[in-house]
Design an enzyme around this catalytic site. Structure first.
Site, PDB file in Angstrom:
ATOM      1  N   CYS A 114       0.813  -1.225   0.000  1.00  0.00           N
ATOM      2  CA  CYS A 114       0.000   0.000   0.000  1.00  0.00           C
ATOM      3  C   CYS A 114       0.844   1.272   0.000  1.00  0.00           C
ATOM      4  CB  CYS A 114      -0.954  -0.001   1.188  1.00  0.00           C
ATOM      5  SG  CYS A 114      -2.139  -1.340   1.078  1.00  0.00           S
ATOM      6  N   HIS A 262      -3.774   7.172   1.163  1.00  0.00           N
ATOM      7  CA  HIS A 262      -3.980   5.845   0.582  1.00  0.00           C
ATOM      8  C   HIS A 262      -5.369   5.373   0.997  1.00  0.00           C
ATOM      9  CE1 HIS A 262      -4.040   1.643  -0.079  1.00  0.00           C
ATOM     10  NE2 HIS A 262      -3.880   1.340   1.197  1.00  0.00           N
ATOM     11  N   ASN A 292     -10.018  -0.848  -1.901  1.00  0.00           N
ATOM     12  CA  ASN A 292      -8.590  -0.576  -1.651  1.00  0.00           C
ATOM     13  C   ASN A 292      -7.798  -1.180  -2.812  1.00  0.00           C
ATOM     14  OD1 ASN A 292      -5.894  -0.790  -0.828  1.00  0.00           O
ATOM     15  ND2 ASN A 292      -6.413  -1.216   1.304  1.00  0.00           N
TER      16      ASN A 292
HETATM   17  C1  LIG Z   1     -11.091  -5.434   8.241  1.00  0.00           C
HETATM   18  C2  LIG Z   1     -12.016  -4.621   9.089  1.00  0.00           C
HETATM   19  C3  LIG Z   1     -13.011  -3.863   8.237  1.00  0.00           C
HETATM   20  C4  LIG Z   1     -12.767  -5.574  10.003  1.00  0.00           C
HETATM   21  O1  LIG Z   1     -13.601  -4.857  10.867  1.00  0.00           O
HETATM   22  P1  LIG Z   1     -13.657  -5.241  12.401  1.00  0.00           P
HETATM   23  O2  LIG Z   1     -14.659  -4.356  13.040  1.00  0.00           O
HETATM   24  O3  LIG Z   1     -12.274  -5.227  12.906  1.00  0.00           O
HETATM   25  O4  LIG Z   1     -14.262  -6.691  12.327  1.00  0.00           O
HETATM   26  P2  LIG Z   1     -13.694  -8.046  12.913  1.00  0.00           P
HETATM   27  O5  LIG Z   1     -12.566  -8.537  12.077  1.00  0.00           O
HETATM   28  O6  LIG Z   1     -13.473  -7.899  14.384  1.00  0.00           O
HETATM   29  O7  LIG Z   1     -14.916  -8.973  12.648  1.00  0.00           O
HETATM   30  C5  LIG Z   1     -16.185  -8.738  13.280  1.00  0.00           C
HETATM   31  C6  LIG Z   1     -17.149  -9.818  12.840  1.00  0.00           C
HETATM   32  O8  LIG Z   1     -17.507  -9.607  11.469  1.00  0.00           O
HETATM   33  C7  LIG Z   1     -17.276 -10.794  10.717  1.00  0.00           C
HETATM   34  N1  LIG Z   1     -16.884 -10.436   9.358  1.00  0.00           N
HETATM   35  C8  LIG Z   1     -15.652 -10.289   8.850  1.00  0.00           C
HETATM   36  N2  LIG Z   1     -15.719  -9.941   7.556  1.00  0.00           N
HETATM   37  C9  LIG Z   1     -17.032  -9.863   7.255  1.00  0.00           C
HETATM   38  C10 LIG Z   1     -17.713  -9.543   6.081  1.00  0.00           C
HETATM   39  N3  LIG Z   1     -17.079  -9.230   4.939  1.00  0.00           N
HETATM   40  N4  LIG Z   1     -19.054  -9.538   6.109  1.00  0.00           N
HETATM   41  C11 LIG Z   1     -19.712  -9.836   7.236  1.00  0.00           C
HETATM   42  N5  LIG Z   1     -19.109 -10.164   8.381  1.00  0.00           N
HETATM   43  C12 LIG Z   1     -17.782 -10.169   8.393  1.00  0.00           C
HETATM   44  C13 LIG Z   1     -16.183 -11.506  11.467  1.00  0.00           C
HETATM   45  O9  LIG Z   1     -16.181 -12.874  11.175  1.00  0.00           O
HETATM   46  C14 LIG Z   1     -16.549 -11.223  12.892  1.00  0.00           C
HETATM   47  O10 LIG Z   1     -17.578 -12.075  13.282  1.00  0.00           O
HETATM   48  P3  LIG Z   1     -17.628 -12.697  14.769  1.00  0.00           P
HETATM   49  O11 LIG Z   1     -17.720 -11.491  15.676  1.00  0.00           O
HETATM   50  O12 LIG Z   1     -18.838 -13.535  14.732  1.00  0.00           O
HETATM   51  O13 LIG Z   1     -16.343 -13.435  14.932  1.00  0.00           O
HETATM   52  C15 LIG Z   1     -11.247  -3.607   9.971  1.00  0.00           C
HETATM   53  O14 LIG Z   1     -10.499  -4.270  10.955  1.00  0.00           O
HETATM   54  C16 LIG Z   1     -10.323  -2.761   9.152  1.00  0.00           C
HETATM   55  O15 LIG Z   1     -10.755  -1.993   8.337  1.00  0.00           O
HETATM   56  N6  LIG Z   1      -9.007  -2.843   9.395  1.00  0.00           N
HETATM   57  C17 LIG Z   1      -8.037  -2.121   8.621  1.00  0.00           C
HETATM   58  C18 LIG Z   1      -7.898  -2.809   7.320  1.00  0.00           C
HETATM   59  C19 LIG Z   1      -7.113  -2.036   6.352  1.00  0.00           C
HETATM   60  O16 LIG Z   1      -7.183  -0.851   6.287  1.00  0.00           O
HETATM   61  N7  LIG Z   1      -6.362  -2.755   5.558  1.00  0.00           N
HETATM   62  C20 LIG Z   1      -5.589  -2.225   4.538  1.00  0.00           C
HETATM   63  C21 LIG Z   1      -4.370  -1.664   5.095  1.00  0.00           C
HETATM   64  S1  LIG Z   1      -3.444  -1.012   3.832  1.00  0.00           S
END
Ligand SMILES: CC(C)(COP(=O)(O)OP(=O)(O)OC[C@H]1O[C@@H](n2cnc3c(N)ncnc32)[C@H](O)[C@@H]1OP(=O)(O)O)[C@@H](O)C(=O)NCCC(=O)NCCS
Length: 335
Positions: A114, A262, A292
């Site tokens: 990224c 980004h 992204n």
């Molecule tokens: C990835 C991201 C959106 C996940 O959001 P979050 O609030 O942390 O969610 P979690 O990973 O804790 O998951 C919460 C629940 O949603 C579920 N879940 C994950 N992806 C899902 C999806 N696409 N649709 C529905 N549910 C989903 C998980 O399984 C979890 O379920 P559980 O509570 O029953 O175990 C978030 O962490 C994020 O944006 N992180 C930064 C990512 C990023 O910017 N990456 C690029 C960097 S360059």
């Protein structure tokens, strides 16, 4: 000493739009979850056979070169940033050099995910500042859709990423108060495996292991992301590296005319915007449309913002990125 300026910009995204509802038909996800957590409404996925990482980069580059008012023959060096190259080797830099019919100029591939475009700009800028090159083509391009786990198992990662490419031509600028004022790069390899694609590689999972095991359920073929850990680190590092760039140039947050972060996650961009108390028209986001696109996200967003007249001569433009590695960086530009 010279400066470098961005003399041409272009981007290309595949026509095929994949909405959150489309994804909910092939995995257990939904529009509300994706939009609430990431801001993403849709992304582009290539039609297989129509585009590759290189071909998208070439399309973006052609536009950037034309807008710079030069031809491919005038390019002195190519820097190509991607985490999704056409081939394991050689990298796409040489494929662009070939496909654009360039002279036998050097072509360098950057592996900084990224932050790839910010790293690539920094490299191009150094070559121009020293006087070695006059025109450097910088490309960020990603074809994620061919490498994502498009089942419920992979939903935490696969809903976020999209395909596309952006390109910039950097050209020698005699006025050292204009163009790229400074670039700032960082890495913290301690967290390398928190956002990574481990296999195939020559570390943990050799190509020969994969062939021998032939296990389609092996998760190590797919990207892994510790989402919450990435989020927490991203907001801290984005802020630090923007402040570092401003300080290096004796500038204040109030001097920023346009911040192009980004496009990792709309929530990350909004957090930064609030922290710096920037008005809505001073931060450009388009993750809603494209997801992204990793190394391509900044050049796509920068091109769109410029096309929409949101960046004018004399503006202070700040580019900032964070991603896998972890790596992060910023670029301070006087347009
Ligand atoms: C990835 C991201 C959106 C996940 O959001 P979050 O609030 O942390 O969610 P979690 O990973 O804790 O998951 C919460 C629940 O949603 C579920 N879940 C994950 N992806 C899902 C999806 N696409 N649709 C529905 N549910 C989903 C998980 O399984 C979890 O379920 P559980 O509570 O029953 O175990 C978030 O962490 C994020 O944006 N992180 C930064 C990512 C990023 O910017 N990456 C690029 C960097 S360059």
């Amino acid at each position: 000493m010279y400066n470098s300026k961005i003399s041409g910009l272009g981007f290309y995204v595949p026509e095929n739009i994949v909405t959150n509802d489309d994804l909910s038909k092939i995995m257990d996800t939904n529009d509300e979850w994706i939009q609430e957590r990431t801001g993403i409404q849709q992304r582009r996925h290539v039609i297989r056979g129509e585009d590759t990482t290189t071909s998208m980069g070439v399309k973006a580059a052609k536009i950037a070169i034309e807008r710079a008012g030069i031809t491919a023959q005038d390019i002195d060096f190519v820097v190509f940033a991607t985490l999704s190259p056409d081939y394991y080797f050689p990298g796409p830099g040489v494929l662009v050099q070939r496909d654009l019919g360039m002279r036998t100029v050097g072509a360098l591939d950057v592996r900084n995910q990224c932050s790839g475009f910010v790293y690539a700009i920094s490299i191009a800028d150094q070559y121009i500042k020293t006087g070695m090159y006059k025109n450097v083509l910088v490309i960020g391009s990603e074809l994620h859709s061919g490498g994502l786990d498009m089942t419920t198992r992979g939903r935490g990662v696969s809903v976020i990423f999209g395909d596309g490419a952006g390109a910039a031509v950097l050209t020698r600028e005699e006025d050292t108060k204009k163009g790229i004022l400074s670039t700032h790069l960082h890495a913290e390899g301690q967290h390398a495996e928190e956002l990574a694609l481990i296999a195939p590689g020559m570390g943990k999972r050799w190509v020969t292991d994969i062939i021998a095991e032939n296990d389609p359920n092996d998760e190590s073929y797919y990207p892994y992301m510790n989402g919450q850990f990435v989020f927490k680190n991203a907001v801290v590092r984005f802020s630090e590296v923007i402040n570092e760039g401003l300080k290096a140039n004796d500038l204040q947050v109030s001097d920023i005319d346009m911040l192009i972060p980004h496009q990792a996650n709309l929530r990350i961009s909004q957090f930064i915007q609030q922290k710096f108390k920037l008005a809505d028209d001073k931060v450009y986001n388009n993750i809603q449309k494209y997801g992204n696109t990793t190394a391509a996200s900044i050049p796509i967003a920068l091109t769109e913002a410029w096309e929409q007249g949101k960046i004018k001569e004399g503006d202070l433009v700040v580019l900032a990125a964070f991603g896998s590695g972890f790596t992060w960086g910023s670029v301070i530009v006087r347009w």
